[in-house]
Design a protein around this motif. Structure first.
Motif, PDB file in Angstrom:
ATOM      1  N   ALA A  69       0.796  -0.887   0.068  1.00 47.50           N
ATOM      2  CA  ALA A  69       0.039  -0.010   0.022  1.00 47.50           C
ATOM      3  C   ALA A  69       0.959   1.370  -0.152  1.00 47.50           C
ATOM      4  O   ALA A  69       0.443   2.056  -0.738  1.00 47.50           O
ATOM      5  CB  ALA A  69      -0.905   0.033   1.217  1.00 47.50           C
ATOM      6  N   ALA A  70       1.884   1.189   0.904  1.00 46.92           N
ATOM      7  CA  ALA A  70       2.968   2.337   0.747  1.00 46.92           C
ATOM      8  C   ALA A  70       3.717   2.714  -0.420  1.00 46.92           C
ATOM      9  O   ALA A  70       3.618   3.627  -1.006  1.00 46.92           O
ATOM     10  CB  ALA A  70       3.785   2.453   1.941  1.00 46.92           C
ATOM     11  N   LYS A  71       3.740   1.445  -1.233  1.00 47.98           N
ATOM     12  CA  LYS A  71       4.526   1.706  -2.624  1.00 47.98           C
ATOM     13  C   LYS A  71       3.523   2.392  -3.533  1.00 47.98           C
ATOM     14  O   LYS A  71       3.829   2.964  -4.324  1.00 47.98           O
ATOM     15  CB  LYS A  71       4.927   0.345  -2.906  1.00 47.98           C
ATOM     16  N   LYS A  72       2.379   1.912  -3.571  1.00 47.53           N
ATOM     17  CA  LYS A  72       1.262   2.159  -4.249  1.00 47.53           C
ATOM     18  C   LYS A  72       1.051   3.894  -4.005  1.00 47.53           C
ATOM     19  O   LYS A  72       0.919   4.640  -5.086  1.00 47.53           O
ATOM     20  CB  LYS A  72      -0.067   1.579  -4.019  1.00 47.53           C
ATOM     21  N   ASN A  73       1.211   4.181  -2.895  1.00 46.25           N
ATOM     22  CA  ASN A  73       0.946   5.628  -2.396  1.00 46.25           C
ATOM     23  C   ASN A  73       2.104   6.522  -2.428  1.00 46.25           C
ATOM     24  O   ASN A  73       2.226   7.790  -2.433  1.00 46.25           O
ATOM     25  CB  ASN A  73       0.380   5.898  -0.993  1.00 46.25           C
ATOM     26  N   GLY A  74       3.240   5.611  -2.985  1.00 46.96           N
ATOM     27  CA  GLY A  74       4.762   6.399  -3.155  1.00 46.96           C
ATOM     28  C   GLY A  74       5.136   6.833  -1.816  1.00 46.96           C
ATOM     29  O   GLY A  74       6.047   7.749  -1.822  1.00 46.96           O
ATOM     30  N   THR A  75       4.947   6.103  -0.707  1.00 40.23           N
ATOM     31  CA  THR A  75       5.551   6.581   0.586  1.00 40.23           C
ATOM     32  C   THR A  75       6.250   5.499   1.149  1.00 40.23           C
ATOM     33  O   THR A  75       6.855   5.533   2.302  1.00 40.23           O
ATOM     34  CB  THR A  75       4.352   7.088   1.677  1.00 40.23           C
ATOM     35  N   ALA A  76       6.527   4.381   0.304  1.00 38.90           N
ATOM     36  CA  ALA A  76       7.444   3.303   1.043  1.00 38.90           C
ATOM     37  C   ALA A  76       8.751   3.804   0.928  1.00 38.90           C
ATOM     38  O   ALA A  76       9.212   4.512   0.113  1.00 38.90           O
ATOM     39  CB  ALA A  76       7.022   2.155   0.109  1.00 38.90           C
ATOM     40  N   ILE A  77       9.585   3.326   1.785  1.00 39.51           N
ATOM     41  CA  ILE A  77      10.861   3.693   1.825  1.00 39.51           C
ATOM     42  C   ILE A  77      11.705   2.687   1.234  1.00 39.51           C
ATOM     43  O   ILE A  77      11.583   1.577   1.661  1.00 39.51           O
ATOM     44  CB  ILE A  77      11.346   3.721   3.514  1.00 39.51           C
ATOM     45  N   TYR A  78      12.833   3.126   0.374  1.00 35.58           N
ATOM     46  CA  TYR A  78      13.620   1.814  -0.379  1.00 35.58           C
ATOM     47  C   TYR A  78      15.114   2.287   0.100  1.00 35.58           C
ATOM     48  O   TYR A  78      15.521   3.442   0.325  1.00 35.58           O
ATOM     49  CB  TYR A  78      13.378   2.317  -1.792  1.00 35.58           C
ATOM     50  N   GLU A  79      15.659   1.068   0.595  1.00 38.20           N
ATOM     51  CA  GLU A  79      16.772   1.185   1.165  1.00 38.20           C
ATOM     52  C   GLU A  79      17.637  -0.371   0.833  1.00 38.20           C
ATOM     53  O   GLU A  79      16.803  -1.013   1.231  1.00 38.20           O
ATOM     54  CB  GLU A  79      16.666   1.589   2.609  1.00 38.20           C
ATOM     55  N   ASN A  80      18.817  -0.084   0.497  1.00 41.30           N
ATOM     56  CA  ASN A  80      19.684  -1.434   0.213  1.00 41.30           C
ATOM     57  C   ASN A  80      18.846  -2.430  -0.386  1.00 41.30           C
ATOM     58  O   ASN A  80      18.788  -3.803  -0.311  1.00 41.30           O
ATOM     59  CB  ASN A  80      19.771  -2.034   1.757  1.00 41.30           C
ATOM     60  N   GLY A  81      18.026  -1.963  -1.548  1.00 41.02           N
ATOM     61  CA  GLY A  81      17.314  -2.670  -2.526  1.00 41.02           C
ATOM     62  C   GLY A  81      16.101  -3.539  -2.087  1.00 41.02           C
ATOM     63  O   GLY A  81      15.394  -4.342  -2.504  1.00 41.02           O
ATOM     64  N   GLU A  82      15.586  -2.773  -0.994  1.00 42.15           N
ATOM     65  CA  GLU A  82      14.243  -3.516  -0.418  1.00 42.15           C
ATOM     66  C   GLU A  82      13.469  -2.108  -0.012  1.00 42.15           C
ATOM     67  O   GLU A  82      13.823  -1.213   0.447  1.00 42.15           O
ATOM     68  CB  GLU A  82      14.421  -4.348   0.669  1.00 42.15           C
ATOM     69  N   TYR A  83      11.858  -2.425  -0.200  1.00 39.83           N
ATOM     70  CA  TYR A  83      10.964  -1.508   0.146  1.00 39.83           C
ATOM     71  C   TYR A  83      10.714  -1.935   1.698  1.00 39.83           C
ATOM     72  O   TYR A  83      10.505  -3.063   2.280  1.00 39.83           O
ATOM     73  CB  TYR A  83       9.861  -1.384  -0.605  1.00 39.83           C
ATOM     74  N   TYR A  84      10.417  -0.912   2.547  1.00 37.49           N
ATOM     75  CA  TYR A  84       9.786  -0.903   3.882  1.00 37.49           C
ATOM     76  C   TYR A  84       8.998   0.182   4.354  1.00 37.49           C
ATOM     77  O   TYR A  84       8.920   1.375   3.517  1.00 37.49           O
ATOM     78  CB  TYR A  84      10.913  -1.382   4.898  1.00 37.49           C
ATOM     79  N   VAL A  85       8.160  -0.085   5.584  1.00 38.96           N
ATOM     80  CA  VAL A  85       7.400   1.092   6.190  1.00 38.96           C
ATOM     81  C   VAL A  85       8.091   1.030   7.432  1.00 38.96           C
ATOM     82  O   VAL A  85       8.259   0.292   7.996  1.00 38.96           O
ATOM     83  CB  VAL A  85       6.031   0.838   5.874  1.00 38.96           C
ATOM     84  N   ASP A  86       8.109   2.423   7.981  1.00 41.19           N
ATOM     85  CA  ASP A  86       8.500   2.549   9.453  1.00 41.19           C
ATOM     86  C   ASP A  86       7.530   1.860  10.355  1.00 41.19           C
ATOM     87  O   ASP A  86       6.218   1.653  10.219  1.00 41.19           O
ATOM     88  CB  ASP A  86       8.172   4.211   9.862  1.00 41.19           C
ATOM     89  N   ASP A  87       8.197   0.982  11.406  1.00 43.26           N
ATOM     90  CA  ASP A  87       7.481   0.328  12.345  1.00 43.26           C
ATOM     91  C   ASP A  87       6.493  -0.926  11.888  1.00 43.26           C
ATOM     92  O   ASP A  87       5.622  -1.304  12.424  1.00 43.26           O
ATOM     93  CB  ASP A  87       6.680   1.224  13.325  1.00 43.26           C
ATOM     94  N   ASP A  88       6.774  -1.314  10.497  1.00 40.84           N
ATOM     95  CA  ASP A  88       6.041  -2.249  10.020  1.00 40.84           C
ATOM     96  C   ASP A  88       4.356  -2.195   9.931  1.00 40.84           C
ATOM     97  O   ASP A  88       3.798  -3.122  10.233  1.00 40.84           O
ATOM     98  CB  ASP A  88       6.367  -3.571  10.558  1.00 40.84           C
ATOM     99  N   TYR A  89       4.033  -0.983   9.901  1.00 43.45           N
ATOM    100  CA  TYR A  89       2.496  -0.748   9.910  1.00 43.45           C
ATOM    101  C   TYR A  89       2.204   0.384   9.150  1.00 43.45           C
ATOM    102  O   TYR A  89       3.216   1.325   8.824  1.00 43.45           O
ATOM    103  CB  TYR A  89       1.866  -0.610  11.119  1.00 43.45           C
ATOM    104  N   TYR A  90       1.107   0.676   8.269  1.00 41.86           N
ATOM    105  CA  TYR A  90       0.743   1.777   7.390  1.00 41.86           C
ATOM    106  C   TYR A  90      -0.753   1.884   7.619  1.00 41.86           C
ATOM    107  O   TYR A  90      -1.496   0.996   7.446  1.00 41.86           O
ATOM    108  CB  TYR A  90       1.254   1.216   5.873  1.00 41.86           C
ATOM    109  N   ILE A  91      -1.120   3.022   7.818  1.00 42.25           N
ATOM    110  CA  ILE A  91      -2.388   3.466   7.974  1.00 42.25           C
ATOM    111  C   ILE A  91      -3.014   4.212   6.708  1.00 42.25           C
ATOM    112  O   ILE A  91      -2.229   5.448   6.283  1.00 42.25           O
ATOM    113  CB  ILE A  91      -2.770   4.454   9.246  1.00 42.25           C
TER     114      ILE A  91
END
Length: 163
Positions: A69-91
């Protein structure tokens, strides 16, 4: 033709009909009309002798669903070849419409400890009175909670911790 042969069959059919109707009634009153939602409580108030809360429904995603969902909204964090979201949740809060719910007088109200007593760093839920819920809602503009409703009336509130 002997009608006594049909009496046991009629009784069995009647018993089945009673069981079926009882099951439908139970499902309608205990399952279909119950719901669990997560969102923000923004206001707790009284009006015309009833207690209410204003609720903004959201989607609370974790893990891969949160990243997607964060990738779709353009807010996912990309680092070291991987996407993630802070604290493993997204609202996600696509619909900012707030709904007012009546709070059942016997509703179970549970808030995170640090909301009740900010001095303590307690992230566990604790039973709270209506007045405490109202006081906390006055201090914090958005309290993330699950609400449980029956026939569109709040029967339970449970706080959701976010780091």
């Amino acid at each position: 033709m002997n009608t006594n042969l049909y009496k046991p069959k009629v009784r069995i059919i009647l018993a089945c009909v009673v069981i079926l109707l009882s099951t439908v009634y139970f499902i309608k009153n205990n399952i279909l009309d119950n719901s669990k939602q997560i969102g923000y409580i923004s206001m707790v108030y009284e009006e015309s002798g009833k207690r209410y809360l204003r609720f903004d429904d959201v989607k609370f995603l974790k893990g891969n669903a949160a990243i997607k969902a964060a990738k779709k909204n353009g807010t996912a964090i990309y680092e070291n070849g991987e996407y993630y979201v802070d604290d493993d949740y997204y609202i996600i809060n696509n619909n900012k419409v707030k709904k007012n719910y009546v709070i059942d007088p016997n509703a179970s109200l549970n808030l995170l400890g640090f909301l009740i007593d900010p001095i303590k760093n307690d992230i566990n839920n604790h039973s709270a009175s209506y007045n405490t819920l109202k006081s906390v809602s006055n201090k914090y503009p958005q309290i993330l909670c699950y609400i449980y409703t029956k026939h569109d009336v709040i029967v339970k509130v449970v706080g959701q911790y976010t780091p």
